[in-house]
Motif scaffolding. Structure first.
Motif, PDB file in Angstrom:
ATOM      1  N   LYS A   1      12.024  12.224  -1.736  1.00  0.00           N
ATOM      2  CA  LYS A   1      10.805  12.277  -0.919  1.00  0.00           C
ATOM      3  C   LYS A   1      10.973  13.387   0.113  1.00  0.00           C
ATOM      4  CE  LYS A   1       6.897  10.592   0.839  1.00  0.00           C
ATOM      5  NZ  LYS A   1       5.652  10.336   0.107  1.00  0.00           N
ATOM      6  N   SER A   2      10.027  14.335   0.142  1.00  0.00           N
ATOM      7  CA  SER A   2      10.083  15.422   1.118  1.00  0.00           C
ATOM      8  C   SER A   2       8.887  15.336   2.063  1.00  0.00           C
ATOM      9  CB  SER A   2      10.094  16.782   0.406  1.00  0.00           C
ATOM     10  OG  SER A   2       8.954  16.930  -0.421  1.00  0.00           O
ATOM     11  N   GLY A   3       9.000  16.018   3.176  1.00  0.00           N
ATOM     12  CA  GLY A   3       7.986  15.917   4.213  1.00  0.00           C
ATOM     13  C   GLY A   3       6.621  16.452   3.845  1.00  0.00           C
ATOM     14  N   ASP A   4       6.539  17.315   2.837  1.00  0.00           N
ATOM     15  CA  ASP A   4       5.255  17.887   2.450  1.00  0.00           C
ATOM     16  C   ASP A   4       4.509  17.038   1.424  1.00  0.00           C
ATOM     17  OD1 ASP A   4       7.080  18.350   0.442  1.00  0.00           O
ATOM     18  OD2 ASP A   4       6.296  20.335  -0.075  1.00  0.00           O
TER      19      ASP A   4
ATOM     20  N   GLU B   1      11.393  -2.836  11.087  1.00  0.00           N
ATOM     21  CA  GLU B   1      12.601  -3.219  11.810  1.00  0.00           C
ATOM     22  C   GLU B   1      13.494  -4.108  10.949  1.00  0.00           C
ATOM     23  OE1 GLU B   1      13.761  -5.731  15.802  1.00  0.00           O
ATOM     24  OE2 GLU B   1      12.215  -4.190  15.937  1.00  0.00           O
ATOM     25  N   PHE B   2      12.873  -4.991  10.179  1.00  0.00           N
ATOM     26  CA  PHE B   2      13.648  -5.863   9.295  1.00  0.00           C
ATOM     27  C   PHE B   2      14.424  -5.036   8.275  1.00  0.00           C
ATOM     28  CE2 PHE B   2      13.705  -8.185   5.193  1.00  0.00           C
ATOM     29  CZ  PHE B   2      14.560  -9.226   5.547  1.00  0.00           C
ATOM     30  N   LEU B   3      13.754  -4.066   7.654  1.00  0.00           N
ATOM     31  CA  LEU B   3      14.425  -3.237   6.647  1.00  0.00           C
ATOM     32  C   LEU B   3      15.509  -2.367   7.276  1.00  0.00           C
ATOM     33  CD1 LEU B   3      11.467  -2.117   4.332  1.00  0.00           C
ATOM     34  CD2 LEU B   3      13.185  -3.880   3.911  1.00  0.00           C
TER      35      LEU B   3
ATOM     36  N   LEU C   1       7.683   3.540   3.255  1.00  0.00           N
ATOM     37  CA  LEU C   1       8.657   2.852   4.087  1.00  0.00           C
ATOM     38  C   LEU C   1       9.816   2.327   3.249  1.00  0.00           C
ATOM     39  CD1 LEU C   1       9.185   1.857   7.017  1.00  0.00           C
ATOM     40  CD2 LEU C   1       8.075  -0.285   6.366  1.00  0.00           C
ATOM     41  N   MET C   2       9.509   1.820   2.073  1.00  0.00           N
ATOM     42  CA  MET C   2      10.546   1.303   1.186  1.00  0.00           C
ATOM     43  C   MET C   2      11.443   2.429   0.683  1.00  0.00           C
ATOM     44  SD  MET C   2       7.965  -1.386  -0.697  1.00  0.00           S
ATOM     45  CE  MET C   2       9.043  -2.095  -1.933  1.00  0.00           C
TER      46      MET C   2
ATOM     47  N   ASP D   1       0.849  -1.185   0.000  1.00  0.00           N
ATOM     48  CA  ASP D   1       0.000   0.000   0.000  1.00  0.00           C
ATOM     49  C   ASP D   1       0.888   1.239   0.000  1.00  0.00           C
ATOM     50  OD1 ASP D   1       0.919   0.386   2.652  1.00  0.00           O
ATOM     51  OD2 ASP D   1      -0.799  -0.696   3.468  1.00  0.00           O
ATOM     52  N   LYS D   2       0.278   2.421   0.005  1.00  0.00           N
ATOM     53  CA  LYS D   2       1.037   3.661  -0.115  1.00  0.00           C
ATOM     54  C   LYS D   2       1.943   3.905   1.092  1.00  0.00           C
ATOM     55  CE  LYS D   2      -2.998   6.303   1.445  1.00  0.00           C
ATOM     56  NZ  LYS D   2      -4.001   7.334   1.042  1.00  0.00           N
TER      57      LYS D   2
END
Length: 246
Positions: A105-108, A188-190, A26-27, A20-21
């Protein structure tokens, strides 16, 4: 996170896809350059984020098509297109691809949204109509990396009822360390993979634990069927309802 094998002419590449998004974000956050990952997405439409893990870094002056066969690229494109609500309905779509290190990727930005550091490193491919032969082959190789199921009550109940898959899964899980399980969650795995800087760590993990992961996936599907009550149940962290990608 879903893991697929793309195999052609005795060459195999690992394909990774977020469920999902939020997992897509996370990736992006926890993937790392040593993975030699190349990102794929349906251009101008929402879709899954698919990554192909290369055996070596891709140089800026080298095209992906010079390193990987069109068949492997088509596997990644079919996953993107089939997991795009709008794209899946179209006869053809444009797929954009770039090395993972070029993603920004930025916070906004909204969950699942991504931009690029440079447009010079973008490649474009055309993906034609949905190919169920390709998708069925990939589906047979699919494994899920998510939290372990051993401690869940549903699994223990299946084992008590002498379900062979559940018994085998519990026995295998009892003989491996907590370090070898995706615990307590994918994040945690990543993080551990990223800290190791070992670009092959995810692929080696899947290869080493393929039997347990296959059993885990079969058990999730069994539990979904057993517990079906009009709505899909979330089992072991995986919601098997229709995906909605951004």
């Amino acid at each position: 996170m879903y893991v697929y094998e793309s195999t052609h002419d005795d060459k195999t590449f690992c394909l990774l896809m977020g469920k999902d998004k939020y997992e897509n974000d996370l990736m992006i956050k926890l993937f790392y350059k040593e993975m030699n990952a190349v990102w794929f997405h349906v251009n101008n439409y929402s879709s899954s984020h698919v990554y192909m893990l290369l055996k070596s870094p891709i140089k800026s002056d080298v095209k992906l098509s010079d390193l990987v066969s069109h068949q492997h690229i088509n596997d990644a494109m079919q996953l993107c297109k089939s997991n795009s609500v709008a794209g899946n309905k179209l006869q053809q779509v444009e797929i954009v691809s770039t090395p993972f290190t070029n993603l920004k990727k930025s916070g906004d930005m909204d969950p699942g949204q991504v931009s690029f550091k440079s447009t010079r490193f973008l490649s474009y491919f055309t993906c034609y109509a949905r190919d169920n032969t390709v998708l069925n082959r990939l589906e047979k190789s699919k494994l899920v990396l998510d939290a372990d199921l051993t401690s869940t009550e549903d699994i223990m109940n299946l084992a008590d009822s002498m379900d062979k898959d559940a018994i085998d899964y519990v026995e295998i899980s009892a003989n491996i360390s907590a370090e070898d399980k995706v615990l307590p969650n994918l994040e945690e795995f990543l993080r551990k993979c990223k800290k190791s800087k070992d670009g092959q760590r995810i692929e080696m993990y899947v290869k080493t634990h393929s039997l347990r992961l296959k059993l885990m996936e079969r058990l999730r599907r069994k539990l979904k069927k057993v517990n079906k009550s009009g709505k899909n149940k979330i089992i072991g962290g995986i919601d098997y309802s229709d995906f909605s990608y951004v």
